[in-house]
Design a protein around this motif. Structure first.
Motif, PDB file in Angstrom:
ATOM      1  N   LEU A  92      22.726  19.743  26.612  1.00  0.00           N
ATOM      2  CA  LEU A  92      22.895  21.043  26.002  1.00  0.00           C
ATOM      3  C   LEU A  92      23.644  22.019  26.769  1.00  0.00           C
ATOM      4  CD1 LEU A  92      20.496  23.229  24.261  1.00  0.00           C
ATOM      5  CD2 LEU A  92      21.616  24.268  25.700  1.00  0.00           C
ATOM      6  N   GLN A  93      24.783  22.761  26.150  1.00  0.00           N
ATOM      7  CA  GLN A  93      25.602  23.646  26.823  1.00  0.00           C
ATOM      8  C   GLN A  93      25.518  24.907  25.866  1.00  0.00           C
ATOM      9  OE1 GLN A  93      29.141  21.203  26.954  1.00  0.00           O
ATOM     10  NE2 GLN A  93      28.949  21.288  29.202  1.00  0.00           N
ATOM     11  N   ARG A  94      25.677  26.169  26.302  1.00  0.00           N
ATOM     12  CA  ARG A  94      25.781  27.243  25.882  1.00  0.00           C
ATOM     13  C   ARG A  94      27.219  27.858  25.942  1.00  0.00           C
ATOM     14  NH1 ARG A  94      21.503  32.121  24.782  1.00  0.00           N
ATOM     15  NH2 ARG A  94      21.205  30.759  23.146  1.00  0.00           N
ATOM     16  N   TYR A  95      27.747  28.293  25.011  1.00  0.00           N
ATOM     17  CA  TYR A  95      29.044  29.168  24.862  1.00  0.00           C
ATOM     18  C   TYR A  95      28.651  30.530  24.453  1.00  0.00           C
ATOM     19  CZ  TYR A  95      30.945  24.276  25.789  1.00  0.00           C
ATOM     20  OH  TYR A  95      31.120  23.244  26.212  1.00  0.00           O
ATOM     21  N   ASP A  98      33.048  31.670  23.507  1.00  0.00           N
ATOM     22  CA  ASP A  98      33.950  30.648  23.895  1.00  0.00           C
ATOM     23  C   ASP A  98      33.831  30.324  25.410  1.00  0.00           C
ATOM     24  OD1 ASP A  98      34.586  29.686  21.438  1.00  0.00           O
ATOM     25  OD2 ASP A  98      36.349  31.236  21.214  1.00  0.00           O
ATOM     26  N   SER A  99      33.189  30.791  26.121  1.00  0.00           N
ATOM     27  CA  SER A  99      32.859  30.589  27.637  1.00  0.00           C
ATOM     28  C   SER A  99      31.809  30.202  28.204  1.00  0.00           C
ATOM     29  CB  SER A  99      32.911  32.076  28.412  1.00  0.00           C
ATOM     30  OG  SER A  99      34.425  32.646  28.226  1.00  0.00           O
ATOM     31  N   LEU A 100      31.607  29.073  28.894  1.00  0.00           N
ATOM     32  CA  LEU A 100      30.447  28.338  29.191  1.00  0.00           C
ATOM     33  C   LEU A 100      29.430  29.231  30.067  1.00  0.00           C
ATOM     34  CD1 LEU A 100      28.854  25.608  29.061  1.00  0.00           C
ATOM     35  CD2 LEU A 100      30.307  25.050  31.259  1.00  0.00           C
ATOM     36  N   ARG A 101      28.213  29.335  29.807  1.00  0.00           N
ATOM     37  CA  ARG A 101      27.389  29.984  30.377  1.00  0.00           C
ATOM     38  C   ARG A 101      26.088  29.236  31.013  1.00  0.00           C
ATOM     39  NH1 ARG A 101      27.214  35.572  29.325  1.00  0.00           N
ATOM     40  NH2 ARG A 101      29.651  36.121  28.934  1.00  0.00           N
ATOM     41  N   ILE A 102      25.509  29.269  32.215  1.00  0.00           N
ATOM     42  CA  ILE A 102      24.586  28.691  32.840  1.00  0.00           C
ATOM     43  C   ILE A 102      23.185  29.400  32.408  1.00  0.00           C
ATOM     44  CG2 ILE A 102      23.536  27.941  34.993  1.00  0.00           C
ATOM     45  CD1 ILE A 102      26.257  26.912  34.559  1.00  0.00           C
ATOM     46  N   ILE A 103      22.209  28.611  31.847  1.00  0.00           N
ATOM     47  CA  ILE A 103      21.018  29.062  31.422  1.00  0.00           C
ATOM     48  C   ILE A 103      19.888  28.546  32.296  1.00  0.00           C
ATOM     49  CG2 ILE A 103      22.148  29.637  29.136  1.00  0.00           C
ATOM     50  CD1 ILE A 103      20.698  27.181  28.070  1.00  0.00           C
ATOM     51  N   SER A 104      18.690  28.981  32.167  1.00  0.00           N
ATOM     52  CA  SER A 104      17.508  28.482  32.838  1.00  0.00           C
ATOM     53  C   SER A 104      17.017  27.102  32.291  1.00  0.00           C
ATOM     54  CB  SER A 104      16.662  29.596  32.918  1.00  0.00           C
ATOM     55  OG  SER A 104      16.108  29.764  31.719  1.00  0.00           O
ATOM     56  N   ASP A 105      16.265  26.473  33.065  1.00  0.00           N
ATOM     57  CA  ASP A 105      15.659  25.230  32.638  1.00  0.00           C
ATOM     58  C   ASP A 105      14.911  25.375  31.547  1.00  0.00           C
ATOM     59  OD1 ASP A 105      17.462  23.669  34.443  1.00  0.00           O
ATOM     60  OD2 ASP A 105      15.746  23.430  35.903  1.00  0.00           O
TER      61      ASP A 105
END
Length: 253
Positions: A92-95, A98-105
């Protein structure tokens, strides 16, 4: 950690095989034939090469499949930001805009389950042949005067990420092979039970879509096989209607 994860999958696979081995060859074959015919009638191979976009509640969803490759998206706007969550073979990836964001597990795990769950229900009966499902044919019944197979399914460790659901019942028409009713038990903050009756069936580009009337029953310990009779006796409580607005369907040649 990777070795532990692989071990869990192996244990689940063996467990599923053990459950399947409880059936005679004829019983196992009948179950698979029912599922194959149901999926084939609803779209068959079209599912594996389709791009489907739909609105559900405040979100827009999009699925893309090309054989074993898949991408499941959920899009929405929050505080003027455009957010797009994408579940694929890679995870899973969050944008955000349109910019990729790091999210918590913890958030990643919750989003993964939520997105897969909505896509799973929207695309049924696709996925009923999943190897992570322990399947059992628990007899026939009638609903509204129509004959149905009753298929009970339980998810193992190899389930496709359906959040909080572990036991399902599907009612498949014995002549038409349409999936017209389903029910499940779930464990979240508290135990619960749901029964869904399909309506508004329509075919778009060779794929069958339905909406649902969503019911519950006060006793979560009720056996799922009892729900059709309760439904016909108007003893279930209608919680909501689940309407899926199909925006676009494309099937690759």
């Amino acid at each position: 950690m990777r070795s532990v994860f692989l071990l869990l999958i192996l244990i689940s696979f063996i467990s599923c095989q053990d459950e399947e081995n409880k059936h005679s060859p004829d019983e196992s074959q009948k179950i698979e034939e029912i599922i194959e015919k149901t999926i084939e009638f609803a779209g068959g191979e079209n599912y594996k090469k389709a791009t489907i976009s739909f609105n559900f509640r405040e979100y827009t969803y999009k699925s893309e499949r090309n054989g074993l490759e898949f991408s499941l998206e959920r899009q929405f706007t929050e505080a003027s930001d455009s957010i797009r969550d994408v579940v694929s073979n890679s995870g899973l990836q969050r944008y955000v805009n349109d910019s990729l964001r790091i999210i918590s597990d913890s958030l990643l795990s919750r989003l993964n389950k939520e997105i897969k769950t909505v896509h799973y229900f929207a695309h049924l009966p696709y996925g009923l042949d999943n190897r992570g499902l322990v399947k059992d044919l628990v007899g026939d019944t009638q609903i509204k005067g129509e004959p149905y197979f009753q298929l009970k399914m339980v998810y193992g460790q190899a389930a496709p990420g359906v959040a909080g659901h572990d036991e399902f019942m599907f009612w498949i028409h014995k002549n038409d092979y349409t999936l017209d009713y389903l029910a499940y038990k779930f464990v979240e903050e508290e135990d619960g039970i749901r029964f869904r009756a399909a309506y508004n069936p329509r075919f778009i580009k060779g794929i069958r879509f339905v909406d649902y009337k969503n019911f519950t029953f006060r006793n979560p310990n009720t056996d799922l096989s009892e729900l059709p009779e309760l439904y016909e006796n108007n003893e279930l409580e209608l919680l909501s209607t689940i309407d899926t607005e199909i925006l676009r369907v494309e099937v690759k040649e």
